[in-house]
Design a protein around this motif. Structure first.
Motif, PDB file in Angstrom:
ATOM      1  N   PRO A   1       3.203  -4.890  23.850  1.00 45.65           N
ATOM      2  CA  PRO A   1       4.475  -4.787  23.201  1.00 45.65           C
ATOM      3  C   PRO A   1       4.587  -3.603  22.189  1.00 45.65           C
ATOM      4  CG  PRO A   1       3.366  -6.991  23.169  1.00 45.65           C
ATOM      5  CD  PRO A   1       2.346  -6.011  23.452  1.00 45.65           C
ATOM      6  N   THR A   2       5.857  -3.258  22.058  1.00 42.15           N
ATOM      7  CA  THR A   2       6.151  -1.948  21.055  1.00 42.15           C
ATOM      8  C   THR A   2       5.562  -2.265  19.640  1.00 42.15           C
ATOM      9  OG1 THR A   2       7.910  -1.430  22.464  1.00 42.15           O
ATOM     10  CG2 THR A   2       7.995  -0.692  20.221  1.00 42.15           C
ATOM     11  N   GLY A   3       5.854  -3.583  19.064  1.00 40.06           N
ATOM     12  CA  GLY A   3       5.427  -3.849  17.790  1.00 40.06           C
ATOM     13  C   GLY A   3       4.067  -4.229  17.771  1.00 40.06           C
ATOM     14  N   ASP A   4       3.020  -4.181  18.737  1.00 38.38           N
ATOM     15  CA  ASP A   4       1.447  -4.226  18.554  1.00 38.38           C
ATOM     16  C   ASP A   4       1.338  -2.702  18.573  1.00 38.38           C
ATOM     17  OD1 ASP A   4       1.582  -6.853  19.188  1.00 38.38           O
ATOM     18  OD2 ASP A   4       0.447  -6.718  20.823  1.00 38.38           O
ATOM     19  N   ILE A   5       1.887  -1.859  19.354  1.00 40.32           N
ATOM     20  CA  ILE A   5       1.619  -0.418  19.114  1.00 40.32           C
ATOM     21  C   ILE A   5       1.926   0.000  17.806  1.00 40.32           C
ATOM     22  CG2 ILE A   5       2.149   1.906  20.209  1.00 40.32           C
ATOM     23  CD1 ILE A   5       0.480   0.200  22.090  1.00 40.32           C
ATOM     24  N   LEU A   6       3.170  -0.228  17.523  1.00 43.08           N
ATOM     25  CA  LEU A   6       3.478   0.024  15.976  1.00 43.08           C
ATOM     26  C   LEU A   6       2.459  -0.122  15.088  1.00 43.08           C
ATOM     27  CD1 LEU A   6       7.391  -0.088  16.097  1.00 43.08           C
ATOM     28  CD2 LEU A   6       6.052   1.824  16.069  1.00 43.08           C
ATOM     29  N   GLY A   7       2.072  -1.486  15.081  1.00 47.18           N
ATOM     30  CA  GLY A   7       1.118  -2.097  14.171  1.00 47.18           C
ATOM     31  C   GLY A   7      -0.162  -1.272  14.206  1.00 47.18           C
ATOM     32  N   MET A   8      -0.708  -0.962  15.446  1.00 48.98           N
ATOM     33  CA  MET A   8      -1.834  -0.240  15.507  1.00 48.98           C
ATOM     34  C   MET A   8      -1.606   1.313  14.988  1.00 48.98           C
ATOM     35  SD  MET A   8      -3.384   2.479  17.612  1.00 48.98           S
ATOM     36  CE  MET A   8      -2.286   2.567  18.901  1.00 48.98           C
ATOM     37  N   LEU A   9      -0.577   1.817  15.170  1.00 51.04           N
ATOM     38  CA  LEU A   9      -0.414   3.002  14.549  1.00 51.04           C
ATOM     39  C   LEU A   9      -0.310   2.993  13.068  1.00 51.04           C
ATOM     40  CD1 LEU A   9       2.121   4.555  17.296  1.00 51.04           C
ATOM     41  CD2 LEU A   9      -0.135   4.990  16.691  1.00 51.04           C
ATOM     42  N   ALA A  10       0.041   2.056  12.355  1.00 52.16           N
ATOM     43  CA  ALA A  10       0.311   1.889  10.933  1.00 52.16           C
ATOM     44  C   ALA A  10      -1.057   1.748  10.620  1.00 52.16           C
ATOM     45  CB  ALA A  10       1.118   0.455  10.565  1.00 52.16           C
ATOM     46  N   GLU A  11      -2.001   0.956  11.086  1.00 55.40           N
ATOM     47  CA  GLU A  11      -3.337   0.708  10.631  1.00 55.40           C
ATOM     48  C   GLU A  11      -4.110   2.191  10.658  1.00 55.40           C
ATOM     49  OE1 GLU A  11      -4.989  -1.964  13.226  1.00 55.40           O
ATOM     50  OE2 GLU A  11      -4.070  -3.846  12.419  1.00 55.40           O
ATOM     51  N   GLU A  12      -3.839   2.839  11.953  1.00 58.04           N
ATOM     52  CA  GLU A  12      -4.566   4.226  11.970  1.00 58.04           C
ATOM     53  C   GLU A  12      -4.087   5.221  11.132  1.00 58.04           C
ATOM     54  OE1 GLU A  12      -7.034   4.949  13.703  1.00 58.04           O
ATOM     55  OE2 GLU A  12      -7.161   2.922  14.342  1.00 58.04           O
ATOM     56  N   VAL A  13      -2.733   5.200  10.529  1.00 60.28           N
ATOM     57  CA  VAL A  13      -2.071   6.162   9.725  1.00 60.28           C
ATOM     58  C   VAL A  13      -2.621   5.804   8.369  1.00 60.28           C
ATOM     59  CG1 VAL A  13      -0.035   7.029   8.695  1.00 60.28           C
ATOM     60  CG2 VAL A  13      -0.165   6.708  11.166  1.00 60.28           C
ATOM     61  N   GLN A  14      -2.733   4.487   7.910  1.00 64.24           N
ATOM     62  CA  GLN A  14      -3.373   4.251   6.592  1.00 64.24           C
ATOM     63  C   GLN A  14      -4.573   4.457   6.366  1.00 64.24           C
ATOM     64  OE1 GLN A  14      -1.146   2.500   4.174  1.00 64.24           O
ATOM     65  NE2 GLN A  14      -2.989   3.692   3.307  1.00 64.24           N
ATOM     66  N   GLU A  15      -5.572   4.330   7.577  1.00 62.84           N
ATOM     67  CA  GLU A  15      -6.957   4.877   7.559  1.00 62.84           C
ATOM     68  C   GLU A  15      -6.831   6.445   7.323  1.00 62.84           C
ATOM     69  OE1 GLU A  15     -11.051   4.550   7.614  1.00 62.84           O
ATOM     70  OE2 GLU A  15      -9.578   2.873   7.447  1.00 62.84           O
ATOM     71  N   LEU A  16      -6.184   7.274   7.975  1.00 63.04           N
ATOM     72  CA  LEU A  16      -5.948   8.605   7.732  1.00 63.04           C
ATOM     73  C   LEU A  16      -5.748   8.933   6.240  1.00 63.04           C
ATOM     74  CD1 LEU A  16      -4.813   9.624  11.119  1.00 63.04           C
ATOM     75  CD2 LEU A  16      -7.000   9.968  10.345  1.00 63.04           C
TER      76      LEU A  16
ATOM     77  N   ASP B   1       3.226   7.156   3.260  1.00 58.90           N
ATOM     78  CA  ASP B   1       4.488   6.905   3.383  1.00 58.90           C
ATOM     79  C   ASP B   1       4.890   6.558   4.969  1.00 58.90           C
ATOM     80  OD1 ASP B   1       5.329   6.815   0.672  1.00 58.90           O
ATOM     81  OD2 ASP B   1       6.615   8.796   1.112  1.00 58.90           O
ATOM     82  N   LEU B   2       4.177   7.196   5.909  1.00 58.16           N
ATOM     83  CA  LEU B   2       4.594   6.896   7.228  1.00 58.16           C
ATOM     84  C   LEU B   2       3.794   5.470   7.619  1.00 58.16           C
ATOM     85  CD1 LEU B   2       3.493  10.484   8.657  1.00 58.16           C
ATOM     86  CD2 LEU B   2       5.971   9.376   8.751  1.00 58.16           C
ATOM     87  N   ALA B   3       2.695   5.396   6.986  1.00 54.30           N
ATOM     88  CA  ALA B   3       2.166   3.918   7.275  1.00 54.30           C
ATOM     89  C   ALA B   3       3.115   2.892   7.112  1.00 54.30           C
ATOM     90  CB  ALA B   3       0.822   3.768   6.568  1.00 54.30           C
ATOM     91  N   VAL B   4       3.859   2.913   5.610  1.00 55.27           N
ATOM     92  CA  VAL B   4       5.054   1.964   5.190  1.00 55.27           C
ATOM     93  C   VAL B   4       6.192   1.640   6.439  1.00 55.27           C
ATOM     94  CG1 VAL B   4       6.876   1.753   3.518  1.00 55.27           C
ATOM     95  CG2 VAL B   4       4.123   2.215   2.776  1.00 55.27           C
ATOM     96  N   ILE B   5       6.450   3.125   6.749  1.00 55.12           N
ATOM     97  CA  ILE B   5       7.600   3.245   7.758  1.00 55.12           C
ATOM     98  C   ILE B   5       7.168   2.175   8.961  1.00 55.12           C
ATOM     99  CG2 ILE B   5       8.999   4.568   8.991  1.00 55.12           C
ATOM    100  CD1 ILE B   5       8.998   6.732   6.622  1.00 55.12           C
ATOM    101  N   LEU B   6       5.929   2.640   9.559  1.00 56.79           N
ATOM    102  CA  LEU B   6       5.662   1.854  10.923  1.00 56.79           C
ATOM    103  C   LEU B   6       5.480   0.438  10.502  1.00 56.79           C
ATOM    104  CD1 LEU B   6       2.783   4.838  11.679  1.00 56.79           C
ATOM    105  CD2 LEU B   6       5.051   4.046  13.000  1.00 56.79           C
TER     106      LEU B   6
END
Length: 114
Positions: free
Chosen positions: A5-20, A59-64
């Motif tokens: 699901p799109t929401g799962d992918i966005l959540g994963m991206l948020a985690e990755e961006v926050q880690e970066l 900020d990108l992590a917050v948006i995601l």
């Protein structure tokens, strides 16, 4: 075809961006601790970009994360199509919903300066 699901992918991206963002923050702190007295002033402004990188990634992590709540589960996305241009096996594995590995952990291999 495997999908998520799109929401799962966005959540994963948020985690990755926050880690970066966390990694960028550590780099920023490291730059702050350096003795830069002998560094060319022209290069000092380049070092300030590390702080900007940290802030932008935060900020990108917050948006995601907000997008996750806005779209809900959303439509299923084809993981093969999403991963087709990805070069890192780690990111392809994350797309497939595998457990994340901390990129900022101190035991992530030997340091090679190049």
């Amino acid at each position: 075809m495997k999908s998520r699901p799109t929401g799962d992918i966005l959540g994963m991206l948020a985690e990755e961006v926050q880690e970066l963002a966390s990694i960028a923050h550590c780099l920023d702190l490291g730059v702050s601790d350096m003795d830069l007295s002998g560094v060319d002033l022209e290069h000092l402004s380049d070092l300030q970009r590390v702080d900007a990188l940290h802030q932008h990634l935060d900020d990108l992590a917050v948006i995601l994360r907000r997008m996750v709540t806005m779209v809900g589960p959303g439509p299923e996305l084809d993981l093969t199509e999403l991963g087709s241009g990805v070069r890192l096996d780690y990111i392809r594995a994350r797309l497939a919903d595998r457990t994340p590995v901390s990129l900022s952990a101190p035991d992530q291999g030997a340091v090679e300066l190049f």
